[in-house]
Motif scaffolding. Structure first.
Motif, mmCIF file in Angstrom:
data_model
loop_
_atom_site.group_PDB
_atom_site.id
_atom_site.type_symbol
_atom_site.label_atom_id
_atom_site.label_comp_id
_atom_site.label_asym_id
_atom_site.label_seq_id
_atom_site.Cartn_x
_atom_site.Cartn_y
_atom_site.Cartn_z
ATOM 1 N N CYS A 296 1.018 -1.059 0.068
ATOM 2 C CA CYS A 296 -0.032 0.040 0.037
ATOM 3 C C CYS A 296 0.507 1.123 0.016
ATOM 4 C CB CYS A 296 -0.946 -0.041 1.058
ATOM 5 S SG CYS A 296 -0.004 0.355 2.796
ATOM 6 N N LEU A 297 0.357 2.262 -0.383
ATOM 7 C CA LEU A 297 0.891 3.560 -0.277
ATOM 8 C C LEU A 297 0.309 4.468 1.002
ATOM 9 C CD1 LEU A 297 2.439 6.179 -1.419
ATOM 10 C CD2 LEU A 297 0.427 6.744 -2.855
ATOM 11 N N LEU A 298 1.019 4.868 1.776
ATOM 12 C CA LEU A 298 0.696 5.521 3.042
ATOM 13 C C LEU A 298 0.974 6.908 2.858
ATOM 14 C CD1 LEU A 298 -0.905 5.480 5.640
ATOM 15 C CD2 LEU A 298 1.311 4.921 6.761
ATOM 16 N N ALA A 299 0.443 8.112 3.017
ATOM 17 C CA ALA A 299 0.621 9.500 2.846
ATOM 18 C C ALA A 299 0.187 10.064 3.927
ATOM 19 C CB ALA A 299 0.062 9.977 1.555
ATOM 20 N N THR A 300 0.988 10.975 4.805
ATOM 21 C CA THR A 300 0.727 11.561 5.996
ATOM 22 C C THR A 300 1.130 13.224 5.780
ATOM 23 O OG1 THR A 300 2.975 11.052 7.018
ATOM 24 C CG2 THR A 300 1.257 9.549 7.226
ATOM 25 N N THR A 301 0.564 13.892 6.401
ATOM 26 C CA THR A 301 0.914 15.410 6.780
ATOM 27 C C THR A 301 0.921 15.708 8.318
ATOM 28 O OG1 THR A 301 -1.412 16.278 7.200
ATOM 29 C CG2 THR A 301 -0.546 15.916 4.849
ATOM 30 N N GLU A 302 1.170 16.812 8.609
ATOM 31 C CA GLU A 302 1.501 17.403 9.988
ATOM 32 C C GLU A 302 0.148 17.106 10.487
ATOM 33 O OE1 GLU A 302 1.385 22.267 9.356
ATOM 34 O OE2 GLU A 302 3.319 21.041 10.336
ATOM 35 N N ASN A 303 -1.198 17.058 10.186
ATOM 36 C CA ASN A 303 -2.400 17.188 10.376
ATOM 37 C C ASN A 303 -2.979 15.743 10.538
ATOM 38 O OD1 ASN A 303 -2.597 20.037 10.526
ATOM 39 N ND2 ASN A 303 -2.533 20.200 8.288
ATOM 40 N N GLY A 304 -2.383 14.695 9.764
ATOM 41 C CA GLY A 304 -2.981 13.497 9.881
ATOM 42 C C GLY A 304 -2.577 12.684 8.638
ATOM 43 N N ILE A 305 -3.097 11.523 8.737
ATOM 44 C CA ILE A 305 -3.024 10.627 7.507
ATOM 45 C C ILE A 305 -4.045 11.121 6.453
ATOM 46 C CG2 ILE A 305 -3.513 8.181 6.431
ATOM 47 C CD1 ILE A 305 -2.624 7.189 9.256
ATOM 48 N N CYS A 306 -3.469 11.332 5.001
ATOM 49 C CA CYS A 306 -4.150 11.817 4.138
ATOM 50 C C CYS A 306 -4.494 11.109 3.031
ATOM 51 C CB CYS A 306 -3.796 13.111 3.466
ATOM 52 S SG CYS A 306 -2.040 13.128 2.730
ATOM 53 N N GLY A 307 -3.562 9.851 2.890
ATOM 54 C CA GLY A 307 -3.994 8.670 1.840
ATOM 55 C C GLY A 307 -3.448 7.294 2.089
ATOM 56 N N LEU A 308 -4.158 6.676 2.228
ATOM 57 C CA LEU A 308 -4.005 5.018 2.203
ATOM 58 C C LEU A 308 -4.636 4.542 1.072
ATOM 59 C CD1 LEU A 308 -4.024 2.857 5.568
ATOM 60 C CD2 LEU A 308 -4.188 1.962 3.182
ATOM 61 N N THR A 309 -3.765 3.879 0.046
ATOM 62 C CA THR A 309 -4.125 3.178 -1.161
ATOM 63 C C THR A 309 -3.352 2.085 -1.516
ATOM 64 O OG1 THR A 309 -4.478 5.349 -2.199
ATOM 65 C CG2 THR A 309 -4.965 3.440 -3.591
ATOM 66 N N PHE A 310 -4.347 0.670 -1.762
ATOM 67 C CA PHE A 310 -3.706 -0.652 -1.962
ATOM 68 C C PHE A 310 -3.468 -0.445 -3.412
ATOM 69 C CE2 PHE A 310 -6.601 -1.473 1.659
ATOM 70 C CZ PHE A 310 -5.689 -2.120 2.447
ATOM 71 N N ASP B 41 1.412 -1.814 -9.615
ATOM 72 C CA ASP B 41 1.354 -0.119 -10.451
ATOM 73 C C ASP B 41 1.367 0.687 -9.431
ATOM 74 O OD1 ASP B 41 1.080 1.925 -11.894
ATOM 75 O OD2 ASP B 41 -0.646 1.260 -12.999
ATOM 76 N N ARG B 42 2.571 0.976 -8.916
ATOM 77 C CA ARG B 42 2.642 2.309 -8.140
ATOM 78 C C ARG B 42 2.436 3.465 -8.827
ATOM 79 N NH1 ARG B 42 8.446 1.004 -4.467
ATOM 80 N NH2 ARG B 42 7.735 -0.547 -3.340
ATOM 81 N N ASP B 43 2.779 3.589 -9.912
ATOM 82 C CA ASP B 43 2.517 4.943 -10.514
ATOM 83 C C ASP B 43 1.013 5.434 -10.611
ATOM 84 O OD1 ASP B 43 5.150 4.839 -11.349
ATOM 85 O OD2 ASP B 43 4.721 4.285 -13.380
ATOM 86 N N ASN B 44 0.189 4.422 -10.621
ATOM 87 C CA ASN B 44 -1.107 4.916 -10.711
ATOM 88 C C ASN B 44 -1.784 5.377 -9.285
ATOM 89 O OD1 ASN B 44 -3.842 4.523 -11.809
ATOM 90 N ND2 ASN B 44 -4.275 3.137 -10.091
ATOM 91 N N VAL B 45 -1.243 5.006 -8.090
ATOM 92 C CA VAL B 45 -1.611 5.473 -6.666
ATOM 93 C C VAL B 45 -0.871 6.466 -6.574
ATOM 94 C CG1 VAL B 45 -1.960 3.096 -5.839
ATOM 95 C CG2 VAL B 45 0.096 4.023 -5.747
ATOM 96 N N MET B 46 0.394 6.713 -7.101
ATOM 97 C CA MET B 46 1.085 8.200 -7.268
ATOM 98 C C MET B 46 0.380 9.292 -7.726
ATOM 99 S SD MET B 46 3.483 8.254 -4.703
ATOM 100 C CE MET B 46 3.952 9.916 -5.388
ATOM 101 N N GLU B 47 -0.007 8.896 -8.779
ATOM 102 C CA GLU B 47 -1.054 9.805 -9.764
ATOM 103 C C GLU B 47 -2.186 10.247 -9.076
ATOM 104 O OE1 GLU B 47 -3.147 10.054 -14.098
ATOM 105 O OE2 GLU B 47 -1.954 8.279 -13.619
ATOM 106 N N PHE B 48 -2.897 9.189 -8.426
ATOM 107 C CA PHE B 48 -3.922 9.489 -7.428
ATOM 108 C C PHE B 48 -3.964 10.589 -6.566
ATOM 109 C CE2 PHE B 48 -7.006 8.280 -3.939
ATOM 110 C CZ PHE B 48 -8.207 8.635 -4.715
ATOM 111 N N LEU B 49 -2.755 10.491 -5.735
ATOM 112 C CA LEU B 49 -2.046 11.336 -4.585
ATOM 113 C C LEU B 49 -1.961 12.477 -5.334
ATOM 114 C CD1 LEU B 49 -1.601 11.443 -1.623
ATOM 115 C CD2 LEU B 49 0.737 10.773 -2.239
ATOM 116 N N SER B 50 -1.116 12.673 -6.068
ATOM 117 C CA SER B 50 -0.800 14.029 -6.735
ATOM 118 C C SER B 50 -2.034 14.780 -7.457
ATOM 119 C CB SER B 50 0.163 13.670 -7.910
ATOM 120 O OG SER B 50 1.414 12.988 -7.548
ATOM 121 N N ARG B 51 -2.821 14.108 -8.053
ATOM 122 C CA ARG B 51 -4.002 14.803 -8.526
ATOM 123 C C ARG B 51 -4.922 15.358 -7.609
ATOM 124 N NH1 ARG B 51 -5.698 10.805 -11.335
ATOM 125 N NH2 ARG B 51 -7.413 9.978 -10.091
ATOM 126 N N ARG B 52 -4.927 14.608 -6.187
ATOM 127 C CA ARG B 52 -5.721 15.163 -5.201
ATOM 128 C C ARG B 52 -5.075 16.440 -4.526
ATOM 129 N NH1 ARG B 52 -10.108 12.832 -3.212
ATOM 130 N NH2 ARG B 52 -9.934 13.948 -1.170
#
Length: 288
Positions: free
Chosen positions: A132-146, A151-162
């Protein structure tokens, strides 16, 4: 849970998902466990051990949790309890395995800025349900995608687009600290996990409702729409569920179709079934 345990569970999951996929492809009315184990290049003994290790139940029992009849039964029971469950966060289904979550949504200004000035740390990690891809900010977890099909590129694109204007930094050591708390079978109910969500007002209302659905329960899109006072908005609910950026923690896998079919899932229908059956197995183990 040590990282090595998560890695082992992640490897086990690959075979579990393959078994579920084989069942879907062949449409077995009665699962032939011997044939399944052969197709997974395992002996029947090691096939049994695989399911016992990963799910805590036998393959036969696990596969029963995937049947339409089981889904309908759980759906009916959950529907009767839905309002009380969502209103109080409690139900007759145990919440001992559920995490203590606190949701914070971005402000209107932050939503408009698309993450400008925000730093997001991310990392790729093994989990009991695959990488999974886990993404965090100082305010909390903002992304968790299996990740599907590696295909890591696909989930990175989803995170970047948001978060188009945010600064993304690959920091797996930082994000890895959250993995044990997220996937522990006995989470610390006193220490909250903070979620930092970005979406429309309606999407956030849907996601907040999903967080209140306990492990082991299933509800329909129509049930969630009715609870939100929008009984004709089941399609809008489905769209919000499909755009959920924090899988597992915001348990969109617990929302299925009204007739008991599992329906789609952003990370693949086989993974959705694995999640639902795994949670059912945990509840059974607790009640045993």
């Amino acid at each position: 849970m040590p990282p090595s345990d998560l890695s082992k569970q992640s490897k086990d999951y690959q075979r579990i998902e393959k078994a579920i996929h084989i069942l879907e492809e062949t449409a077995f009315l009665q699962p032939d466990l011997k044939k399944l184990s052969t197709q997974l290049n395992l002996s029947e003994y090691h096939f049994q051990r695989l399911f016992s290790r990963w799910a805590g139940v036998s393959p036969k029992r696990f596969l029963q949790f995937l049947t339409l009849e089981h889904a309908k039964s759980v759906l009916d029971k959950s529907r009767n309890l839905l309002d009380a469950t969502l209103d109080s966060g409690l139900s007759s289904v145990s919440r001992l395995h559920d995490l203590f979550l606190q949701c914070e949504s971005v402000t209107p200004g932050e939503y408009k800025s698309r993450g400008e000035g925000l730093t997001i740390s991310y990392g790729f990690h093994p989990s009991p349900f695959g990488e999974c891809l886990l993404a965090t900010t100082e305010n909390g977890i903002c992304g968790l995608t299996f990740i599907q099909n590696g295909d890591r590129d696909n989930v990175m694109e989803f995170l970047s687009r948001r978060w188009k204007q945010a600064s993304l930094k690959k920091e797996p050591r930082s994000t890895g600290k959250f993995m044990d708390q997220i996937f522990s079978k006995n989470p610390d109910r006193k220490t909250p996990l903070y979620l930092y969500v970005k979406g429309t007002n309606f999407q956030i209302k849907v996601w907040e409702a999903l967080v209140r659905i306990p492990q082991g329960a299933l509800v329909s899109y129509q049930d969630v729409a009715r609870y939100l006072g929008r009984p004709k908005s089941s399609r809008a609910v489905a769209n919000a569920v499909a755009n959920n950026p924090i899988q597992y923690l915001v348990p969109c896998h617990r929302v299925i179709q009204g007739m008991g079919a599992f329906g789609g899932y952003q990370a693949g229908p086989d993974r959705k079934k694995a999640l639902v059956a795994w949670e059912a197995a945990q509840i059974q183990e607790e009640l045993a």
